[in-house]
Design a protein around this motif. Structure first.
Motif, PDB file in Angstrom:
ATOM      1  N   THR A   1      -2.393  15.591 -13.573  1.00 39.22           N
ATOM      2  CA  THR A   1      -2.426  15.736 -15.028  1.00 39.22           C
ATOM      3  C   THR A   1      -3.011  14.491 -15.644  1.00 39.22           C
ATOM      4  O   THR A   1      -2.838  13.393 -15.116  1.00 39.22           O
ATOM      5  CB  THR A   1      -1.002  15.951 -15.579  1.00 39.22           C
ATOM      6  N   ALA A   2      -3.689  14.677 -16.727  1.00 33.88           N
ATOM      7  CA  ALA A   2      -4.279  13.557 -17.443  1.00 33.88           C
ATOM      8  C   ALA A   2      -4.035  13.764 -18.923  1.00 33.88           C
ATOM      9  O   ALA A   2      -3.886  14.891 -19.406  1.00 33.88           O
ATOM     10  CB  ALA A   2      -5.766  13.450 -17.152  1.00 33.88           C
ATOM     11  N   ILE A   3      -3.987  12.677 -19.646  1.00 34.74           N
ATOM     12  CA  ILE A   3      -3.798  12.743 -21.085  1.00 34.74           C
ATOM     13  C   ILE A   3      -5.133  13.089 -21.714  1.00 34.74           C
ATOM     14  O   ILE A   3      -6.141  12.454 -21.452  1.00 34.74           O
ATOM     15  CB  ILE A   3      -3.290  11.411 -21.640  1.00 34.74           C
TER      16      ILE A   3
ATOM     17  N   ILE B   1       4.350  11.486 -13.678  1.00 28.74           N
ATOM     18  CA  ILE B   1       3.442  10.430 -14.109  1.00 28.74           C
ATOM     19  C   ILE B   1       2.126  11.067 -14.528  1.00 28.74           C
ATOM     20  O   ILE B   1       1.551  11.868 -13.805  1.00 28.74           O
ATOM     21  CB  ILE B   1       3.216   9.389 -13.007  1.00 28.74           C
ATOM     22  N   VAL B   2       1.674  10.680 -15.680  1.00 27.19           N
ATOM     23  CA  VAL B   2       0.443  11.234 -16.213  1.00 27.19           C
ATOM     24  C   VAL B   2      -0.608  10.128 -16.193  1.00 27.19           C
ATOM     25  O   VAL B   2      -0.345   9.001 -16.581  1.00 27.19           O
ATOM     26  CB  VAL B   2       0.659  11.742 -17.654  1.00 27.19           C
ATOM     27  N   CYS B   3      -1.788  10.445 -15.734  1.00 32.45           N
ATOM     28  CA  CYS B   3      -2.874   9.469 -15.661  1.00 32.45           C
ATOM     29  C   CYS B   3      -3.610   9.425 -16.992  1.00 32.45           C
ATOM     30  O   CYS B   3      -3.534  10.360 -17.798  1.00 32.45           O
ATOM     31  CB  CYS B   3      -3.828   9.847 -14.540  1.00 32.45           C
ATOM     32  N   GLN B   4      -4.356   8.360 -17.225  1.00 23.82           N
ATOM     33  CA  GLN B   4      -5.037   8.173 -18.497  1.00 23.82           C
ATOM     34  C   GLN B   4      -6.188   9.146 -18.685  1.00 23.82           C
ATOM     35  O   GLN B   4      -6.393   9.686 -19.767  1.00 23.82           O
ATOM     36  CB  GLN B   4      -5.559   6.741 -18.607  1.00 23.82           C
ATOM     37  N   SER B   5      -6.989   9.323 -17.639  1.00 23.04           N
ATOM     38  CA  SER B   5      -8.110  10.251 -17.749  1.00 23.04           C
ATOM     39  C   SER B   5      -8.407  10.796 -16.366  1.00 23.04           C
ATOM     40  O   SER B   5      -7.867  10.345 -15.365  1.00 23.04           O
ATOM     41  CB  SER B   5      -9.335   9.550 -18.332  1.00 23.04           C
ATOM     42  N   GLN B   6      -9.328  11.733 -16.325  1.00 20.33           N
ATOM     43  CA  GLN B   6      -9.660  12.351 -15.051  1.00 20.33           C
ATOM     44  C   GLN B   6     -10.578  11.459 -14.201  1.00 20.33           C
ATOM     45  O   GLN B   6     -10.760  11.729 -13.036  1.00 20.33           O
ATOM     46  CB  GLN B   6     -10.310  13.707 -15.290  1.00 20.33           C
ATOM     47  N   VAL B   7     -11.138  10.433 -14.745  1.00 23.19           N
ATOM     48  CA  VAL B   7     -12.002   9.525 -13.971  1.00 23.19           C
ATOM     49  C   VAL B   7     -11.258   8.267 -13.537  1.00 23.19           C
ATOM     50  O   VAL B   7     -11.834   7.411 -12.881  1.00 23.19           O
ATOM     51  CB  VAL B   7     -13.266   9.145 -14.771  1.00 23.19           C
ATOM     52  N   SER B   8      -9.985   8.142 -13.848  1.00 24.07           N
ATOM     53  CA  SER B   8      -9.231   6.931 -13.471  1.00 24.07           C
ATOM     54  C   SER B   8      -8.834   7.001 -12.000  1.00 24.07           C
ATOM     55  O   SER B   8      -8.811   8.061 -11.389  1.00 24.07           O
ATOM     56  CB  SER B   8      -7.988   6.787 -14.358  1.00 24.07           C
ATOM     57  N   TRP B   9      -8.512   5.834 -11.462  1.00 22.51           N
ATOM     58  CA  TRP B   9      -8.088   5.736 -10.054  1.00 22.51           C
ATOM     59  C   TRP B   9      -6.790   6.503  -9.845  1.00 22.51           C
ATOM     60  O   TRP B   9      -6.577   7.112  -8.794  1.00 22.51           O
ATOM     61  CB  TRP B   9      -7.879   4.272  -9.668  1.00 22.51           C
ATOM     62  N   CYS B  10      -5.937   6.437 -10.786  1.00 20.60           N
ATOM     63  CA  CYS B  10      -4.655   7.138 -10.687  1.00 20.60           C
ATOM     64  C   CYS B  10      -4.885   8.623 -10.438  1.00 20.60           C
ATOM     65  O   CYS B  10      -4.258   9.221  -9.571  1.00 20.60           O
ATOM     66  CB  CYS B  10      -3.856   6.905 -11.975  1.00 20.60           C
TER      67      CYS B  10
ATOM     68  N   ARG C   1      -4.536  10.626  -6.432  1.00 23.48           N
ATOM     69  CA  ARG C   1      -3.413  11.570  -6.313  1.00 23.48           C
ATOM     70  C   ARG C   1      -3.781  12.617  -5.282  1.00 23.48           C
ATOM     71  O   ARG C   1      -4.790  13.279  -5.380  1.00 23.48           O
ATOM     72  CB  ARG C   1      -3.146  12.177  -7.692  1.00 23.48           C
ATOM     73  N   ILE C   2      -2.934  12.761  -4.238  1.00 26.11           N
ATOM     74  CA  ILE C   2      -3.254  13.691  -3.158  1.00 26.11           C
ATOM     75  C   ILE C   2      -2.550  15.025  -3.367  1.00 26.11           C
ATOM     76  O   ILE C   2      -3.139  16.077  -3.292  1.00 26.11           O
ATOM     77  CB  ILE C   2      -2.866  13.075  -1.805  1.00 26.11           C
ATOM     78  N   TRP C   3      -1.275  14.983  -3.584  1.00 26.77           N
ATOM     79  CA  TRP C   3      -0.521  16.217  -3.804  1.00 26.77           C
ATOM     80  C   TRP C   3       0.191  16.173  -5.147  1.00 26.77           C
ATOM     81  O   TRP C   3       0.267  15.136  -5.778  1.00 26.77           O
ATOM     82  CB  TRP C   3       0.462  16.474  -2.663  1.00 26.77           C
ATOM     83  N   GLY C   4       0.710  17.232  -5.508  1.00 24.61           N
ATOM     84  CA  GLY C   4       1.402  17.301  -6.793  1.00 24.61           C
ATOM     85  C   GLY C   4       0.430  17.672  -7.911  1.00 24.61           C
ATOM     86  O   GLY C   4      -0.758  17.925  -7.700  1.00 24.61           O
TER      87      GLY C   4
ATOM     88  N   PHE D   1       0.829  -1.204   0.000  1.00 24.97           N
ATOM     89  CA  PHE D   1       0.000   0.000   0.000  1.00 24.97           C
ATOM     90  C   PHE D   1       0.861   1.250   0.000  1.00 24.97           C
ATOM     91  O   PHE D   1       0.630   2.169  -0.781  1.00 24.97           O
ATOM     92  CB  PHE D   1      -0.938   0.000   1.217  1.00 24.97           C
ATOM     93  N   TRP D   2       1.843   1.298   0.876  1.00 23.47           N
ATOM     94  CA  TRP D   2       2.693   2.493   0.940  1.00 23.47           C
ATOM     95  C   TRP D   2       3.532   2.629  -0.328  1.00 23.47           C
ATOM     96  O   TRP D   2       3.799   3.755  -0.777  1.00 23.47           O
ATOM     97  CB  TRP D   2       3.572   2.474   2.191  1.00 23.47           C
ATOM     98  N   GLY D   3       3.935   1.511  -0.902  1.00 21.11           N
ATOM     99  CA  GLY D   3       4.659   1.586  -2.175  1.00 21.11           C
ATOM    100  C   GLY D   3       3.765   2.118  -3.272  1.00 21.11           C
ATOM    101  O   GLY D   3       4.158   2.967  -4.073  1.00 21.11           O
ATOM    102  N   TRP D   4       2.546   1.627  -3.340  1.00 20.96           N
ATOM    103  CA  TRP D   4       1.598   2.099  -4.352  1.00 20.96           C
ATOM    104  C   TRP D   4       1.260   3.559  -4.106  1.00 20.96           C
ATOM    105  O   TRP D   4       1.255   4.373  -5.019  1.00 20.96           O
ATOM    106  CB  TRP D   4       0.357   1.218  -4.304  1.00 20.96           C
ATOM    107  N   PHE D   5       0.965   3.879  -2.834  1.00 19.57           N
ATOM    108  CA  PHE D   5       0.580   5.243  -2.488  1.00 19.57           C
ATOM    109  C   PHE D   5       1.736   6.210  -2.748  1.00 19.57           C
ATOM    110  O   PHE D   5       1.561   7.268  -3.335  1.00 19.57           O
ATOM    111  CB  PHE D   5       0.152   5.295  -1.014  1.00 19.57           C
ATOM    112  N   GLY D   6       2.940   5.811  -2.314  1.00 21.88           N
ATOM    113  CA  GLY D   6       4.108   6.665  -2.528  1.00 21.88           C
ATOM    114  C   GLY D   6       4.466   6.771  -4.000  1.00 21.88           C
ATOM    115  O   GLY D   6       4.819   7.840  -4.501  1.00 21.88           O
ATOM    116  N   GLY D   7       4.398   5.660  -4.714  1.00 23.96           N
ATOM    117  CA  GLY D   7       4.715   5.671  -6.137  1.00 23.96           C
ATOM    118  C   GLY D   7       3.701   6.456  -6.930  1.00 23.96           C
ATOM    119  O   GLY D   7       4.010   7.046  -7.965  1.00 23.96           O
ATOM    120  N   LEU D   8       2.482   6.471  -6.479  1.00 17.66           N
ATOM    121  CA  LEU D   8       1.429   7.185  -7.181  1.00 17.66           C
ATOM    122  C   LEU D   8       1.527   8.689  -6.960  1.00 17.66           C
ATOM    123  O   LEU D   8       1.238   9.473  -7.860  1.00 17.66           O
ATOM    124  CB  LEU D   8       0.075   6.668  -6.686  1.00 17.66           C
ATOM    125  N   ASN D   9       1.965   9.080  -5.783  1.00 21.35           N
ATOM    126  CA  ASN D   9       1.935  10.490  -5.431  1.00 21.35           C
ATOM    127  C   ASN D   9       3.292  11.196  -5.544  1.00 21.35           C
ATOM    128  O   ASN D   9       3.330  12.405  -5.616  1.00 21.35           O
ATOM    129  CB  ASN D   9       1.410  10.669  -4.001  1.00 21.35           C
TER     130      ASN D   9
END
Length: 185
Positions: A150-152, A131-140, A144-147, A118-126
């Motif tokens: 962006t979405a494609i 890292i750009v997410c696929q869309s604004q409705v995706s989990w990615c 995202r909490i901080w930073g 979880f912390w690896g996923w959470f840390g890697g995600l944030n």
């Protein structure tokens, strides 16, 4: 004569007394015999009772000895059964301890693995802002909490198909759209 008569009377009286004393002696002898027979019968009766009592005591001792042997045998059997139950309980407790330790160890590793993932996923995600997410409705994008969030952006579809060449438009409408076109010579 009178003397003779008197003598005769004395002799008769003596004889009568002797006869009476003989009867008394016979009666006393008979009484003594009866007493002796009664004593012997009483003695035999006591001896018989003593024999019966002794035989009863011997039988009671034998029964007591056999019952004591049986009780000792039962006690030994119960002791062995208790010993076997204690050994089985000891082995079951040992097995339960092993299973409990294995379950605790497995749960420990799974829990910490899940926490680390979880912390690896959470840390890697944030952490990486690139890292750009696929869309604004995706989990990615949603997680995202901080930073920068962006979405494609999806490319816009062509407004009219009249612009495209006939050959290209026909390929898009056909079933084998993704297959490579055949080369003609």
């Amino acid at each position: 004569m009178s003397l003779l008569f008197h003598e005769l009377e004395i002799k008769q009286h003596n004889l009568f007394e002797k006869g009476r004393s003989l009867e008394q002696k016979e009666a006393s002898v008979e009484q003594a015999i009866q007493q002796r027979v009664a004593q012997q019968l009483e003695q035999e009766k006591r001896n018989l009772e003593l024999r019966v009592v002794q035989e009863a005591e011997i039988r009671a001792k034998q029964l007591l000895q056999t019952s004591q042997e049986w009780i000792q045998t039962e006690l030994q059997r119960l002791h062995l059964l208790q010993k076997r139950n204690d050994e089985a309980r000891k082995w079951l407790n040992l097995l339960a301890g092993i299973v409990k330790r294995a379950a605790n160890t497995t749960a420990f590793f799974l829990l910490w693995g899940a926490i680390a993932a979880f912390w690896g996923w959470f840390g890697g995600l944030n952490t990486p802002p690139a890292i750009v997410c696929q869309s604004q409705v995706s989990w990615c994008y949603q997680m995202r909490i901080w930073g920068l969030k962006t979405a494609i952006a999806k490319p816009a579809a062509p407004k009219s198909q009249k612009i495209c060449k006939k050959r290209v438009c026909d390929r898009r409408n056909s079933r084998n759209f993704h297959s490579s076109p055949k080369r003609q010579k």
